[in-house]
Design a protein around this motif. Structure first.
Motif, PDB file in Angstrom:
ATOM      1  N   GLY A 110       0.818  -1.206   0.000  1.00 44.55           N
ATOM      2  CA  GLY A 110       0.000   0.000   0.000  1.00 44.55           C
ATOM      3  C   GLY A 110       0.851   1.254   0.000  1.00 44.55           C
ATOM      4  N   GLN A 111       1.936   1.240   0.765  1.00 45.61           N
ATOM      5  CA  GLN A 111       2.867   2.372   0.785  1.00 45.61           C
ATOM      6  C   GLN A 111       3.534   2.538  -0.570  1.00 45.61           C
ATOM      7  OE1 GLN A 111       3.772   4.116   3.827  1.00 45.61           O
ATOM      8  NE2 GLN A 111       5.833   4.882   3.508  1.00 45.61           N
ATOM      9  N   LEU A 112       3.844   1.446  -1.231  1.00 47.98           N
ATOM     10  CA  LEU A 112       4.422   1.509  -2.573  1.00 47.98           C
ATOM     11  C   LEU A 112       3.513   2.306  -3.496  1.00 47.98           C
ATOM     12  CD1 LEU A 112       6.462   0.550  -4.762  1.00 47.98           C
ATOM     13  CD2 LEU A 112       5.037  -1.475  -5.038  1.00 47.98           C
ATOM     14  N   GLY A 113       2.201   2.051  -3.396  1.00 44.66           N
ATOM     15  CA  GLY A 113       1.261   2.735  -4.269  1.00 44.66           C
ATOM     16  C   GLY A 113       1.205   4.227  -4.041  1.00 44.66           C
ATOM     17  N   TRP A 114       0.989   4.640  -2.785  1.00 44.51           N
ATOM     18  CA  TRP A 114       0.850   6.085  -2.574  1.00 44.51           C
ATOM     19  C   TRP A 114       2.179   6.804  -2.713  1.00 44.51           C
ATOM     20  CZ3 TRP A 114       3.261   9.117   0.943  1.00 44.51           C
ATOM     21  CH2 TRP A 114       3.672   8.588   2.172  1.00 44.51           C
ATOM     22  N   ALA A 115       3.294   6.098  -2.493  1.00 47.30           N
ATOM     23  CA  ALA A 115       4.609   6.720  -2.689  1.00 47.30           C
ATOM     24  C   ALA A 115       4.840   7.049  -4.158  1.00 47.30           C
ATOM     25  CB  ALA A 115       5.713   5.795  -2.173  1.00 47.30           C
ATOM     26  N   MET A 116       4.346   6.207  -5.057  1.00 46.88           N
ATOM     27  CA  MET A 116       4.462   6.494  -6.488  1.00 46.88           C
ATOM     28  C   MET A 116       3.738   7.792  -6.833  1.00 46.88           C
ATOM     29  SD  MET A 116       3.864   2.686  -8.094  1.00 46.88           S
ATOM     30  CE  MET A 116       3.707   3.323  -9.762  1.00 46.88           C
ATOM     31  N   LEU A 117       2.511   7.934  -6.318  1.00 46.10           N
ATOM     32  CA  LEU A 117       1.717   9.121  -6.619  1.00 46.10           C
ATOM     33  C   LEU A 117       2.321  10.362  -5.966  1.00 46.10           C
ATOM     34  CD1 LEU A 117      -1.858   7.591  -6.208  1.00 46.10           C
ATOM     35  CD2 LEU A 117      -0.509   7.872  -8.299  1.00 46.10           C
ATOM     36  N   SER A 118       2.768  10.210  -4.726  1.00 49.12           N
ATOM     37  CA  SER A 118       3.427  11.318  -4.052  1.00 49.12           C
ATOM     38  C   SER A 118       4.694  11.729  -4.798  1.00 49.12           C
ATOM     39  CB  SER A 118       3.774  10.919  -2.615  1.00 49.12           C
ATOM     40  OG  SER A 118       4.511  11.925  -1.967  1.00 49.12           O
ATOM     41  N   GLY A 119       5.421  10.728  -5.317  1.00 50.12           N
ATOM     42  CA  GLY A 119       6.632  11.012  -6.069  1.00 50.12           C
ATOM     43  C   GLY A 119       6.361  11.773  -7.345  1.00 50.12           C
ATOM     44  N   LEU A 120       5.259  11.454  -8.014  1.00 51.62           N
ATOM     45  CA  LEU A 120       4.900  12.181  -9.234  1.00 51.62           C
ATOM     46  C   LEU A 120       4.657  13.656  -8.936  1.00 51.62           C
ATOM     47  CD1 LEU A 120       2.467   9.697 -11.051  1.00 51.62           C
ATOM     48  CD2 LEU A 120       4.889  10.105 -11.501  1.00 51.62           C
ATOM     49  N   ILE A 121       3.938  13.928  -7.851  1.00 51.73           N
ATOM     50  CA  ILE A 121       3.649  15.312  -7.491  1.00 51.73           C
ATOM     51  C   ILE A 121       4.909  16.024  -7.006  1.00 51.73           C
ATOM     52  CG2 ILE A 121       2.361  16.802  -5.924  1.00 51.73           C
ATOM     53  CD1 ILE A 121       0.621  15.561  -8.088  1.00 51.73           C
ATOM     54  N   ALA A 125       9.972  -2.252   6.301  1.00 53.03           N
ATOM     55  CA  ALA A 125       9.294  -2.720   5.089  1.00 53.03           C
ATOM     56  C   ALA A 125       8.634  -1.570   4.340  1.00 53.03           C
ATOM     57  CB  ALA A 125       8.246  -3.779   5.450  1.00 53.03           C
ATOM     58  N   ILE A 126       7.917  -0.709   5.052  1.00 57.81           N
ATOM     59  CA  ILE A 126       7.229   0.386   4.356  1.00 57.81           C
ATOM     60  C   ILE A 126       8.220   1.443   3.885  1.00 57.81           C
ATOM     61  CG2 ILE A 126       5.077  -0.014   5.617  1.00 57.81           C
ATOM     62  CD1 ILE A 126       5.638   2.472   7.238  1.00 57.81           C
ATOM     63  N   SER A 127       9.360   1.540   4.564  1.00 60.56           N
ATOM     64  CA  SER A 127      10.401   2.443   4.078  1.00 60.56           C
ATOM     65  C   SER A 127      10.953   1.950   2.745  1.00 60.56           C
ATOM     66  CB  SER A 127      11.532   2.537   5.097  1.00 60.56           C
ATOM     67  OG  SER A 127      12.633   3.231   4.556  1.00 60.56           O
ATOM     68  N   LEU A 128      11.164   0.641   2.672  1.00 62.76           N
ATOM     69  CA  LEU A 128      11.652   0.049   1.431  1.00 62.76           C
ATOM     70  C   LEU A 128      10.685   0.302   0.288  1.00 62.76           C
ATOM     71  CD1 LEU A 128      13.525  -1.761  -0.230  1.00 62.76           C
ATOM     72  CD2 LEU A 128      12.315  -3.737   0.688  1.00 62.76           C
ATOM     73  N   THR A 129       9.402   0.042   0.518  1.00 58.90           N
ATOM     74  CA  THR A 129       8.432   0.232  -0.559  1.00 58.90           C
ATOM     75  C   THR A 129       8.219   1.707  -0.870  1.00 58.90           C
ATOM     76  OG1 THR A 129       6.638   0.011   1.067  1.00 58.90           O
ATOM     77  CG2 THR A 129       7.228  -1.952  -0.212  1.00 58.90           C
ATOM     78  N   PHE A 130       8.398   2.578   0.137  1.00 59.39           N
ATOM     79  CA  PHE A 130       8.311   4.014  -0.133  1.00 59.39           C
ATOM     80  C   PHE A 130       9.425   4.441  -1.085  1.00 59.39           C
ATOM     81  CE2 PHE A 130       9.599   8.389   0.697  1.00 59.39           C
ATOM     82  CZ  PHE A 130       8.394   9.061   0.509  1.00 59.39           C
ATOM     83  N   ILE A 131      10.641   3.966  -0.816  1.00 58.45           N
ATOM     84  CA  ILE A 131      11.780   4.325  -1.659  1.00 58.45           C
ATOM     85  C   ILE A 131      11.595   3.771  -3.072  1.00 58.45           C
ATOM     86  CG2 ILE A 131      14.237   3.920  -2.032  1.00 58.45           C
ATOM     87  CD1 ILE A 131      14.645   4.132   0.950  1.00 58.45           C
ATOM     88  N   LEU A 187      10.251   4.634  -8.707  1.00 57.77           N
ATOM     89  CA  LEU A 187       9.434   4.390  -9.905  1.00 57.77           C
ATOM     90  C   LEU A 187       8.904   5.704 -10.466  1.00 57.77           C
ATOM     91  CD1 LEU A 187       7.430   1.210  -8.822  1.00 57.77           C
ATOM     92  CD2 LEU A 187       9.222   1.359 -10.563  1.00 57.77           C
ATOM     93  N   ALA A 188       8.587   6.651  -9.581  1.00 56.93           N
ATOM     94  CA  ALA A 188       8.155   7.963 -10.056  1.00 56.93           C
ATOM     95  C   ALA A 188       9.283   8.672 -10.791  1.00 56.93           C
ATOM     96  CB  ALA A 188       7.670   8.813  -8.877  1.00 56.93           C
ATOM     97  N   TYR A 189      10.514   8.448 -10.342  1.00 56.71           N
ATOM     98  CA  TYR A 189      11.665   9.056 -11.002  1.00 56.71           C
ATOM     99  C   TYR A 189      11.960   8.417 -12.364  1.00 56.71           C
ATOM    100  CZ  TYR A 189      13.697  12.531  -7.878  1.00 56.71           C
ATOM    101  OH  TYR A 189      13.942  13.674  -7.161  1.00 56.71           O
TER     102      TYR A 189
END
Length: 451
Positions: free
Chosen positions: A15-26, A166-172, A177-179
């Protein structure tokens, strides 16, 4: 109550992977999309909104909108946290929010980049303002309850560290992925043109992110693991009680300066690469992915060092290293007498370790503070502790967007971007000084843990 298995920990982290992608885009591409530098304009980037410091002769439109979005985001954090803390759904206090916020978050992220008029227009300004607010409300509705699950699902410090890791890993990974976006849109540019290629890229990533954000909803039955009772009272009263915790206030004060500096630096990274180093925008992807991969190497050492030296001391170390990295960035360019690519990789190597520390430990520190507070007060306000943290640092981030978009326009030849990096250096130093006063031993004595 059940303990969360390792497989469930990773399903939560998706779940963190998902919102981190969107946050990264913004975070990484919003300013780049609406306030492009000369390199992007030469590549065919459309100017959708008025450029320059047109508001009061000081602020840019994109800076004002993103700053307002952060303020709106910060204000809604306690409200969402209070709703989540008081939720009486049969699915639990947090999962219902994750379920219903995922789709609006994915859609609003994409819509931010879909200004309807193909040239500079006030209509685009209104469009950007509306969907930026929608994005921030949606991400608050997802992230605040999500973060509150950390202390609730982690029944002791070891479990909370596992979840935080774990959520730190998926956040990164999500941010990385956004990059990767420039690589994807670069492949499509010859066929669709720059702007359309960028929008298709953002749409693809938004779909993937939505699927990821729904994974915890179906994988975790919250009430099997959590026995917390819904709280009573208003959002304001709960927020006031939360900020009465002295150690939390010190932590948040430090966190604000970290996020102001980091947000300015992250927003400026594509510009540092193109304007200071003279490299193509796709190299920002290469550098960030390399930094991400290298930071993962430090995850095990960070966990081991935390047991020996404590969370606070490692975060202080990270502040010091980041200050040096930001200061070094301000000097990058031909004057260093090193090839641009080498300069970029020096930054990658230096920043990887503090990146790992900040990825893991702050979340675990908030979880420790919230548990100690619950033991002392008898109230389970996990959601409000995370909301209070985000309330404070998002106000700081709103300042960072005003600062970045104003400072970046100063001078010529990349002078503004050097000023941004230098200011980020100073902010990291101040954040570290504040954290010196955080009493970690006091927290550990209450929750009965070690370092």
């Amino acid at each position: 109550m059940k303990s969360l298995s390792k497989s469930k920990v990773w399903l939560l982290a998706v779940g963190q992977l998902g919102w981190a992608m969107l946050s990264g885009l913004i975070s990484n591409w919003l300013v780049y999309f609406y306030q492009p530098d000369e390199t992007a304009q030469a590549a065919g980037q459309t100017l959708f909104i008025p450029q320059g410091r047109v508001l009061l002769g000081v602020f840019t439109i994109i800076g004002a909108i993103t700053a307002l979005g952060r303020v709106f985001d910060a204000v809604t954090d306690p409200w969402i946290a209070s709703l989540s803390d008081k939720c009486k759904s049969k699915l639990g206090r947090r999962i219902p929010f994750l379920k219903w916020a995922a789709a609006p978050l994915a859609v609003s992220t994409l819509m931010v980049f879909c200004a309807p008029v193909g040239h500079t227009s006030a209509v685009n300004v209104i469009w950007l303002l509306v969907f930026t607010m929608c994005y921030y409300l949606s991400i608050t509705a997802y992230c605040t309850p999500f973060n509150a699950l950390i202390p609730e699902l982690g029944h002791d410090q070891a479990q909370r560290m596992n979840i935080s890791t774990a959520i730190s890993l998926t956040f990164i990974v999500g941010t990385a992925l956004a990059y990767v976006a420039p690589v994807i849109w670069g492949l499509m540019e010859p066929s669709f043109g720059r702007v359309t290629a960028m929008r298709i890229t953002f749409a693809l990533l938004a779909v993937i992110a939505f699927i990821c954000m729904e994974v915890p909803v179906f994988a975790i039955k919250e009430k099997d693991y959590v026995n917390s009772q819904p709280t009573e009272g208003t959002a304001l009263s709960s927020l006031i009680k939360t900020f009465k915790n002295k150690e939390f206030c010190i932590f948040v004060g430090s966190d604000i300066f970290y996020w102001i500096g980091l947000t300015m630096f992250q927003t400026g990274l594509p510009f540092f690469v193109t304007s200071l180093l003279g490299l193509s925008e796709s190299m920002s992807t290469v550098f960030f992915v390399a930094m991400t991969a290298l930071s993962l190497v430090f995850y095990v050492p960070v966990n081991l060092l935390t047991r020996k030296f404590g969370k606070r001391n490692l975060v202080l170390t990270a502040f010091a290293i980041f200050a040096v990295c930001f200061g070094y960035t301000a000097l990058m360019g031909p004057g260093l007498g090193i090839s641009p690519v080498a300069q970029g990789f020096i930054l990658v190597v230096a920043a990887a370790f503090p990146m790992a520390i900040f990825g893991i430990l702050p979340q675990a520190m908030v979880a420790d503070i919230s548990e100690s507070d619950a033991k002392k007060t008898g109230e389970n306000r996990e959601g409000m502790f995370y909301a209070a943290r985000t309330f404070a640092f998002k106000l700081g981030q709103s300042v960072s967007m005003l600062l970045f978009t104003a400072l970046a326009t100063l001078g010529s030849g990349g002078t503004g971007y050097r000023i941004v990096a230098a200011v980020s250096c100073g902010l990291a130093f101040v954040g570290g000084v504040i954290l010196v006063f955080y009493n970690e031993k006091k927290i550990n004595s209450v929750i009965g843990g070690g370092k």
